[in-house]
Scaffold this motif. Structure first.
Motif, mmCIF file in Angstrom:
data_model
loop_
_atom_site.group_PDB
_atom_site.id
_atom_site.type_symbol
_atom_site.label_atom_id
_atom_site.label_comp_id
_atom_site.label_asym_id
_atom_site.label_seq_id
_atom_site.Cartn_x
_atom_site.Cartn_y
_atom_site.Cartn_z
ATOM 1 N N LYS A 17 -34.192 -48.272 -0.533
ATOM 2 C CA LYS A 17 -34.079 -49.692 -0.868
ATOM 3 C C LYS A 17 -32.608 -50.034 -1.017
ATOM 4 O O LYS A 17 -31.944 -49.570 -1.944
ATOM 5 C CB LYS A 17 -34.835 -49.993 -2.162
ATOM 6 C CG LYS A 17 -34.825 -51.458 -2.562
ATOM 7 C CD LYS A 17 -35.560 -51.635 -3.879
ATOM 8 C CE LYS A 17 -35.507 -53.075 -4.350
ATOM 9 N NZ LYS A 17 -36.095 -53.235 -5.692
ATOM 10 N N TYR A 18 -32.097 -50.836 -0.092
ATOM 11 C CA TYR A 18 -30.679 -51.154 -0.062
ATOM 12 C C TYR A 18 -30.359 -52.541 -0.641
ATOM 13 O O TYR A 18 -29.193 -52.891 -0.780
ATOM 14 C CB TYR A 18 -30.146 -51.072 1.367
ATOM 15 C CG TYR A 18 -30.205 -49.686 1.952
ATOM 16 C CD1 TYR A 18 -29.477 -48.644 1.393
ATOM 17 C CD2 TYR A 18 -30.992 -49.415 3.073
ATOM 18 C CE1 TYR A 18 -29.522 -47.363 1.930
ATOM 19 C CE2 TYR A 18 -31.046 -48.136 3.608
ATOM 20 C CZ TYR A 18 -30.310 -47.113 3.033
ATOM 21 O OH TYR A 18 -30.355 -45.847 3.562
ATOM 22 N N THR A 19 -31.369 -53.325 -0.957
ATOM 23 C CA THR A 19 -31.161 -54.674 -1.470
ATOM 24 C C THR A 19 -32.009 -54.880 -2.719
ATOM 25 O O THR A 19 -33.151 -54.424 -2.776
ATOM 26 C CB THR A 19 -31.540 -55.729 -0.411
ATOM 27 O OG1 THR A 19 -30.847 -55.439 0.803
ATOM 28 C CG2 THR A 19 -31.168 -57.125 -0.872
ATOM 29 N N ASN A 57 -24.652 -47.986 2.617
ATOM 30 C CA ASN A 57 -24.620 -46.544 2.414
ATOM 31 C C ASN A 57 -23.873 -45.841 3.537
ATOM 32 O O ASN A 57 -24.311 -45.841 4.682
ATOM 33 C CB ASN A 57 -26.064 -46.038 2.320
ATOM 34 C CG ASN A 57 -26.140 -44.531 2.244
ATOM 35 O OD1 ASN A 57 -25.143 -43.854 2.079
ATOM 36 N ND2 ASN A 57 -27.341 -44.000 2.371
ATOM 37 N N LYS A 58 -22.722 -45.242 3.196
ATOM 38 C CA LYS A 58 -21.956 -44.463 4.157
ATOM 39 C C LYS A 58 -22.329 -42.991 4.010
ATOM 40 O O LYS A 58 -23.242 -42.639 3.258
ATOM 41 C CB LYS A 58 -20.459 -44.676 3.941
ATOM 42 C CG LYS A 58 -20.040 -46.138 3.844
ATOM 43 C CD LYS A 58 -20.310 -46.898 5.125
ATOM 44 C CE LYS A 58 -19.780 -48.324 5.037
ATOM 45 N NZ LYS A 58 -19.968 -49.074 6.288
ATOM 46 N N SER A 89 -20.763 -45.305 -1.036
ATOM 47 C CA SER A 89 -21.507 -46.548 -0.830
ATOM 48 C C SER A 89 -20.635 -47.728 -1.219
ATOM 49 O O SER A 89 -19.864 -47.649 -2.188
ATOM 50 C CB SER A 89 -22.792 -46.565 -1.663
ATOM 51 O OG SER A 89 -23.648 -45.499 -1.304
ATOM 52 N N GLU A 90 -20.756 -48.813 -0.478
ATOM 53 C CA GLU A 90 -20.069 -50.056 -0.814
ATOM 54 C C GLU A 90 -21.095 -51.041 -1.367
ATOM 55 O O GLU A 90 -22.228 -51.095 -0.890
ATOM 56 C CB GLU A 90 -19.384 -50.647 0.417
ATOM 57 C CG GLU A 90 -18.253 -49.785 0.940
ATOM 58 C CD GLU A 90 -17.656 -50.312 2.236
ATOM 59 O OE1 GLU A 90 -16.547 -49.911 2.582
ATOM 60 O OE2 GLU A 90 -18.337 -51.126 2.907
ATOM 61 N N LEU A 142 -20.739 -42.029 -4.115
ATOM 62 C CA LEU A 142 -22.022 -41.361 -3.875
ATOM 63 C C LEU A 142 -22.772 -42.147 -2.794
ATOM 64 O O LEU A 142 -22.685 -43.377 -2.758
ATOM 65 C CB LEU A 142 -22.878 -41.317 -5.152
ATOM 66 C CG LEU A 142 -22.534 -40.271 -6.214
ATOM 67 C CD1 LEU A 142 -23.400 -40.488 -7.447
ATOM 68 C CD2 LEU A 142 -22.743 -38.860 -5.676
ATOM 69 N N PRO A 143 -23.517 -41.475 -1.937
ATOM 70 C CA PRO A 143 -24.329 -42.197 -0.935
ATOM 71 C C PRO A 143 -25.630 -42.693 -1.569
ATOM 72 O O PRO A 143 -26.629 -41.996 -1.596
ATOM 73 C CB PRO A 143 -24.602 -41.128 0.131
ATOM 74 C CG PRO A 143 -24.575 -39.834 -0.624
ATOM 75 C CD PRO A 143 -23.588 -40.003 -1.743
ATOM 76 N N ILE A 144 -25.625 -43.891 -2.116
ATOM 77 C CA ILE A 144 -26.795 -44.439 -2.805
ATOM 78 C C ILE A 144 -27.917 -44.716 -1.803
ATOM 79 O O ILE A 144 -27.703 -45.326 -0.754
ATOM 80 C CB ILE A 144 -26.435 -45.740 -3.545
ATOM 81 C CG1 ILE A 144 -25.318 -45.477 -4.568
ATOM 82 C CG2 ILE A 144 -27.661 -46.322 -4.249
ATOM 83 C CD1 ILE A 144 -25.711 -44.521 -5.661
#
Length: 260
Positions: A191-193, A209-210, A214-215, A236-238
């Motif tokens: 879930k990115y949003t 997510n990189k 993460s940005e 961290l890569p969330i």
């Protein structure tokens, strides 16, 4: 002559698909429902023209017609297109078939001919039908699953805002192309949003997510556009962003599948 026939079939296919483009364009404002209606109209266009006249407009322009046709044959032919559409294997089969037939031609016991062309007997036809039926089942199942997963949830929804921003979320900063199925499997369970309270106001937050970090962006609505506002970076890569409250500038609740 054979190559002229195959080129004519391809050209008629392209001409007919212009109708799908027309239907899709005219109904685009209805979003997913418009897309579904355009598919239904295109189905009816091909079915009715072949059932009553033995040829679509594209086929008529290229002097092509069905060797045998009626309502039953043409209905089967349109349904059996699912067998041919599986990675276009059934369409490509026309290149090696002695009569230039596709899988949906063979399954519906007809063929496309130039004027009153004759059909040669094919000893391999029963084996081809078995393969075509298997692909029909696979293709129909795949299309139904894709429709349920990707389209049916959008029926009745209206597009309110658009964005031309892209938040890269895979394999570091290197842009890669993913099919719908690959994208679905890669983001399954993620879930990115999320809606997060900032200064007692609900705000839409998006993480990008990189590979190793993460940005975090705040998505702002301006007129009919969505504009991303960069907030900060997390080392961290969330993978999962939780809804919650921003108590401080750098306060956020998220889950990472990788510990560094």
């Amino acid at each position: 002559m054979r190559y002229i026939f195959l080129i004519s079939r391809f050209a008629s296919f392209v001409i007919d698909y212009l109708f799908l483009y027309l239907f899709t364009t005219l109904l685009a404002k209805f979003n997913t429902m418009g897309y579904i209606l355009s598919l239904i109209l295109f189905f009816l266009y091909r079915y009715l023209t072949t059932a009553f006249y033995g040829a679509t407009l594209g086929m008529k322009i290229l002097k092509l017609r069905l060797k045998s046709f009626d309502k039953r044959i043409c209905l089967k032919r349109e349904i059996y297109r699912f067998a041919s559409s599986f990675f276009y294997i059934g369409y490509l089969y026309a290149l090696i078939d002695g009569n230039g037939r596709t899988f949906h031609d063979i399954l519906s016991d007809t063929a496309v001919v130039i004027k009153d062309g004759e059909i040669k007997k094919d000893e391999k036809e029963k084996y081809v039908k078995i393969v075509a039926v298997i692909l029909l089942i696979i293709s129909t199942t795949k299309w139904t699953a894709d429709f349920i997963l990707n389209d049916i949830g959008f029926i009745g929804l209206k597009k309110k805002y658009i964005s031309d921003l892209y938040f890269q979320s895979f394999e570091g900063d290197k842009l890669i192309s993913l099919s719908q199925d690959e994208l679905y499997m890669k983001t399954l369970g993620r879930k990115y949003t999320a809606v997060v309270d900032i200064d007692n106001k609900p705000s839409l937050i998006r993480i990008s997510n990189k590979l190793k970090y993460s940005e975090v962006y705040k998505l702002n609505l301006r007129d009919s556009k969505i504009v991303g506002e960069y907030i900060y970076k997390i080392d961290l890569p969330i993978q999962y962003l939780c809804s919650g409250v921003f108590k401080e500038t750098r306060d956020m609740c998220g889950i990472s599948l990788r510990v560094t």
